[in-house]
Design an enzyme around this catalytic site. Structure first.
Site, mmCIF file in Angstrom:
data_model
loop_
_atom_site.group_PDB
_atom_site.id
_atom_site.type_symbol
_atom_site.label_atom_id
_atom_site.label_comp_id
_atom_site.label_asym_id
_atom_site.label_seq_id
_atom_site.Cartn_x
_atom_site.Cartn_y
_atom_site.Cartn_z
ATOM 1 N N ARG A 148 2.374 8.541 6.711
ATOM 2 C CA ARG A 148 2.815 8.563 8.311
ATOM 3 C C ARG A 148 4.221 8.293 8.873
ATOM 4 O O ARG A 148 5.051 7.752 7.645
ATOM 5 C CB ARG A 148 1.855 7.470 9.174
ATOM 6 C CG ARG A 148 0.318 7.591 8.989
ATOM 7 C CD ARG A 148 -0.396 6.538 9.569
ATOM 8 N NE ARG A 148 0.082 5.435 8.662
ATOM 9 C CZ ARG A 148 -0.308 4.088 9.016
ATOM 10 N NH1 ARG A 148 -0.558 3.706 10.295
ATOM 11 N NH2 ARG A 148 -0.103 3.009 8.057
ATOM 12 N N LYS A 169 7.482 -6.552 10.537
ATOM 13 C CA LYS A 169 7.226 -5.665 9.366
ATOM 14 C C LYS A 169 8.232 -5.217 8.499
ATOM 15 O O LYS A 169 8.417 -4.893 7.681
ATOM 16 C CB LYS A 169 6.086 -4.799 9.593
ATOM 17 C CG LYS A 169 5.381 -4.397 8.210
ATOM 18 C CD LYS A 169 4.396 -3.277 8.725
ATOM 19 C CE LYS A 169 3.766 -2.753 7.624
ATOM 20 N NZ LYS A 169 2.757 -1.515 7.801
ATOM 21 N N ALA A 184 -3.365 1.721 12.910
ATOM 22 C CA ALA A 184 -4.925 1.763 12.564
ATOM 23 C C ALA A 184 -5.305 0.688 13.081
ATOM 24 O O ALA A 184 -6.621 0.631 13.130
ATOM 25 C CB ALA A 184 -4.959 1.679 10.900
ATOM 26 N N LYS A 239 0.757 -1.282 -0.078
ATOM 27 C CA LYS A 239 -0.021 0.003 -0.021
ATOM 28 C C LYS A 239 0.766 1.325 0.161
ATOM 29 O O LYS A 239 0.547 2.251 -0.591
ATOM 30 C CB LYS A 239 -0.900 -0.085 1.270
ATOM 31 C CG LYS A 239 -1.779 1.380 1.371
ATOM 32 C CD LYS A 239 -2.972 0.837 2.170
ATOM 33 C CE LYS A 239 -2.549 0.222 3.559
ATOM 34 N NZ LYS A 239 -1.806 0.996 4.439
ATOM 35 N N PHE A 259 2.530 -9.154 -9.681
ATOM 36 C CA PHE A 259 4.001 -10.108 -9.687
ATOM 37 C C PHE A 259 4.138 -10.668 -10.869
ATOM 38 O O PHE A 259 3.347 -11.185 -11.827
ATOM 39 C CB PHE A 259 3.748 -11.121 -8.606
ATOM 40 C CG PHE A 259 4.000 -10.239 -7.029
ATOM 41 C CD1 PHE A 259 4.934 -10.492 -6.101
ATOM 42 C CD2 PHE A 259 2.998 -9.673 -6.641
ATOM 43 C CE1 PHE A 259 5.032 -10.114 -4.936
ATOM 44 C CE2 PHE A 259 3.005 -8.794 -5.251
ATOM 45 C CZ PHE A 259 4.093 -9.254 -4.690
ATOM 46 N N TRP A 311 6.917 -0.921 -7.792
ATOM 47 C CA TRP A 311 8.203 -1.416 -7.288
ATOM 48 C C TRP A 311 9.328 -1.341 -8.101
ATOM 49 O O TRP A 311 10.391 -1.201 -7.810
ATOM 50 C CB TRP A 311 7.767 -2.707 -6.689
ATOM 51 C CG TRP A 311 8.900 -3.244 -5.333
ATOM 52 C CD1 TRP A 311 8.750 -3.019 -4.051
ATOM 53 C CD2 TRP A 311 10.202 -3.862 -5.793
ATOM 54 N NE1 TRP A 311 10.048 -3.659 -3.536
ATOM 55 C CE2 TRP A 311 10.929 -4.061 -4.526
ATOM 56 C CE3 TRP A 311 10.815 -4.343 -6.939
ATOM 57 C CZ2 TRP A 311 11.996 -4.789 -4.495
ATOM 58 C CZ3 TRP A 311 12.136 -4.994 -6.818
ATOM 59 C CH2 TRP A 311 12.554 -5.097 -5.460
ATOM 60 N N THR A 369 3.960 1.586 -0.938
ATOM 61 C CA THR A 369 4.678 1.485 -2.083
ATOM 62 C C THR A 369 3.931 2.187 -3.296
ATOM 63 O O THR A 369 4.458 2.806 -4.016
ATOM 64 C CB THR A 369 5.411 0.210 -2.434
ATOM 65 O OG1 THR A 369 6.148 -0.327 -1.307
ATOM 66 C CG2 THR A 369 6.145 0.148 -3.789
ATOM 67 N N PHE A 403 -3.393 -0.306 7.378
ATOM 68 C CA PHE A 403 -4.105 -1.613 7.110
ATOM 69 C C PHE A 403 -4.958 -1.625 6.092
ATOM 70 O O PHE A 403 -5.192 -0.889 5.080
ATOM 71 C CB PHE A 403 -4.564 -2.318 8.340
ATOM 72 C CG PHE A 403 -3.303 -2.429 9.438
ATOM 73 C CD1 PHE A 403 -2.234 -3.370 9.084
ATOM 74 C CD2 PHE A 403 -3.261 -1.790 10.928
ATOM 75 C CE1 PHE A 403 -1.187 -3.667 9.955
ATOM 76 C CE2 PHE A 403 -2.386 -2.146 11.571
ATOM 77 C CZ PHE A 403 -1.130 -3.210 11.026
#
Length: 554
Positions: free
Chosen positions: A92, A103, A271, A69, A380, A408, A71, A299
């Site tokens: 954030r 994470k 969140a 998200k 992907f 990405w 990214t 999230f």
């Protein structure tokens, strides 16, 4: 394949004064924190109108397969810049807890990152340390008041205020302090929250000015006296000193993306246990400085987006122009029951079983909140054309387009198609509305979120929660928005229920007031406000060499 930190360290960054100049800011409008970071002075924004279009990026329910998200948010901003739009990204700040936990960092990934990523992930401009200091100053003044005679007649058994630290540390969830004898304080039960779950973090992120910040800090309920009446930070005369600690932390932080797009990175409540949005002052600054503002909420859309829309937008008078819902085929197949080890193979059956998760989020954004939306699929190499076609087909049935994202690997170039759709959506008319009326009783607001957003049948309350709700409404705290604390891994309060579960109830075990933030916090299931580290924390892989170069950060 290069790691995120290697890509970031190899990038040639622009001096922060040049990034500021893209926004029409002069050198005197910013406060330097080295060559590549700055804070924006409040006077630099006075009198400027909020002209930008606000774009919210949210996601499906997260899985270990990842969604990307942040990214996508950064890549979309760089994609808009490639379309020659004046764009600002508003994010954030990362918490040290996840950085050293499971994470990792939260500065994007690949060629869609905000930089300098090591600084942003580690300490940054010190905002979180200031928030922790202000929180703990209040705790110290509270306990000192009790020790020094307890003029306010505070009941030591009714103190909801917790100390905090920006680290995952389960050892601090439950403890007893003041045990050193008569000169070492008053013994009582205590606990720590992670800083990003603290009310001071929420207050800073919702305040609109230093004056508003001080007023909100004054309203924080830290304890109850023996008559059951709330005792506030204002009663303890703590708000002025707390505000002094937070004076610089209130200023938005200016950095850049790898594509040279200006980025405001400020504030960072979780969140799942807080409201999950960057600061109001940063968002409003971005709306004054750019024509398009891309922001995210933490999230899945049932958590971050719900709170962004029902809390932040309500308080700040914001209205999103468009919403991006991020998904991956891999994650959707996990929601369909496929093990992580088998995600690389085509499985249309698992994908079709998992798609209802995405479709419920899409329906909520369109039908509950009345906002135009697009689905961004992070593609992907293992995704097949048939799988992509199935996602497109199902989303079209809801009147929502799908755009593939390769940010990405390609940065802004991989986000151009998504950017073009977002620009189109921003011109559509919308009928933005909230999920609930804040004036409703607390239980009716909780039930609105559970039934309309989560898709549940209803709510069950523990006896403790029933008593707390009755007390809050008796004290006049009932007519505020609610902030649901719930597992991020499911629409329900059971992390094991993947996809789009039905016929479930949510158990509310505790309810408390965050009077400074202006909302009621509703804790469900087994959610905790202090996470723990995993068996193998990310911190084990992080190192620094003799020249100060950091490795292992991702």
């Amino acid at each position: 394949m290069k790691t995120d930190i290697e890509i970031a360290q190899e990038a040639k960054l622009e001096h922060i004064k040049d990034i500021a100049a893209k926004l029409g800011l002069r050198e005197e409008d910013i406060e330097y924190y080295g060559k590549y970071k700055a804070k924006i002075e409040p006077f630099a924004l006075e009198g400027k109108p909020e002209r930008g279009k606000l774009i919210l990026v949210t996601a499906i329910t997260p899985t270990p397969a990842g969604e990307g998200k942040t990214t996508t948010t950064i890549g979309l901003a760089d994609g808009l810049a490639r379309l020659r739009k004046k764009v600002v990204v508003a994010l954030r700040e990362p918490s040290l807890g996840p950085v050293f936990g499971v994470k990792g960092g939260a500065a994007g990934g690949g060629y869609a990152q905000v930089v300098p990523m090591e600084d942003i992930n580690l300490h940054f401009t010190g905002d979180f340390h200031a928030i922790g200091a202000a929180n703990n100053l209040l705790a110290a003044m509270l306990d000192n008041h009790i020790f020094q005679g307890n003029e306010l007649d505070i009941d030591p058994e009714r103190i909801p205020w917790h100390r905090c630290v920006d680290m995952n540390d389960r050892q601090l969830r439950y403890l007893e302090d003041g045990l050193g004898g008569p000169k070492s304080g008053v013994p009582r039960r205590d606990s720590f929250d992670i800083t990003v779950a603290s009310e001071v973090m929420a207050v800073l992120c919702l305040a609109t000015s230093l004056e508003d910040l001080k007023a909100r800090l004054s309203r924080i309920v830290v304890a109850y006296n023996r008559k059951g009446e709330p005792v506030t930070a204002g009663d303890l005369k703590a708000a002025g000193a707390m505000c002094a600690l937070l004076k610089d932390a209130m200023k938005p932080n200016l950095v850049q993306t790898l594509g040279g797009t200006p980025a405001l990175v400020h504030g960072g409540p979780f969140a799942n246990i807080a409201h999950g949005c960057n600061s109001v002052v940063a968002t409003r600054a971005a709306l004054k400085l750019g024509d398009y503002v891309v922001t995210e909420a933490g999230f899945g859309a049932d958590l971050g987006a719900e709170k962004f829309l029902d809390i932040k937008c309500r308080f700040a008078g914001l209205k999103p122009a468009a919403v991006v819902i991020v998904a991956t085929v891999r994650a959707l197949k996990m929601h369909g029951g496929l093990p992580k080890t088998e995600l690389g193979s085509e499985d249309l059956g698992a994908l079709e079983r998992g798609l209802p998760n995405l479709l419920r989020h899409v329906s909520n954004i369109k039908n509950v909140y009345g906002l135009p939306a697009v689905v961004a699929v992070n593609r992907f190499p293992t995704d097949t054309d048939a799988e992509i076609a199935l996602v497109i087909e199902k989303c079209k049935e809801l009147g929502v387009n799908v755009r593939l994202s390769t940010v990405w690997a390609e940065g802004g170039k991989g986000g151009e198609a998504l950017a073009e759709e977002v620009v189109r959506l921003c011109e559509e008319k919308s009928d933005f509305r909230f999920c609930y009326d804040e004036k409703l009783p607390i239980k009716e607001k909780i039930e609105a979120v559970v039934t309309k957003i989560y898709g549940g049948d209803g709510v069950e309350y523990t006896p403790e929660a029933e008593e707390q709700i009755a007390t809050l409404e008796r004290l006049g705290f009932g007519k505020t928005p609610i902030c649901m604390a719930k597992t991020q891994y499911s629409f329900s309060d059971d992390a094991a229920k993947l996809g789009a579960p039905e016929h479930f109830t949510v158990t509310v075990r505790s309810v408390k007031i965050s009077a400074g933030a202006g909302f009621v916090v509703v804790l469900t299931g087994n959610i905790m406000t202090m996470p723990g580290l995993p068996k193998k924390p990310a911190a084990e892989n992080i190192d620094v060499d003799a020249n100060g170069n950091i490795t292992g950060l991702f």
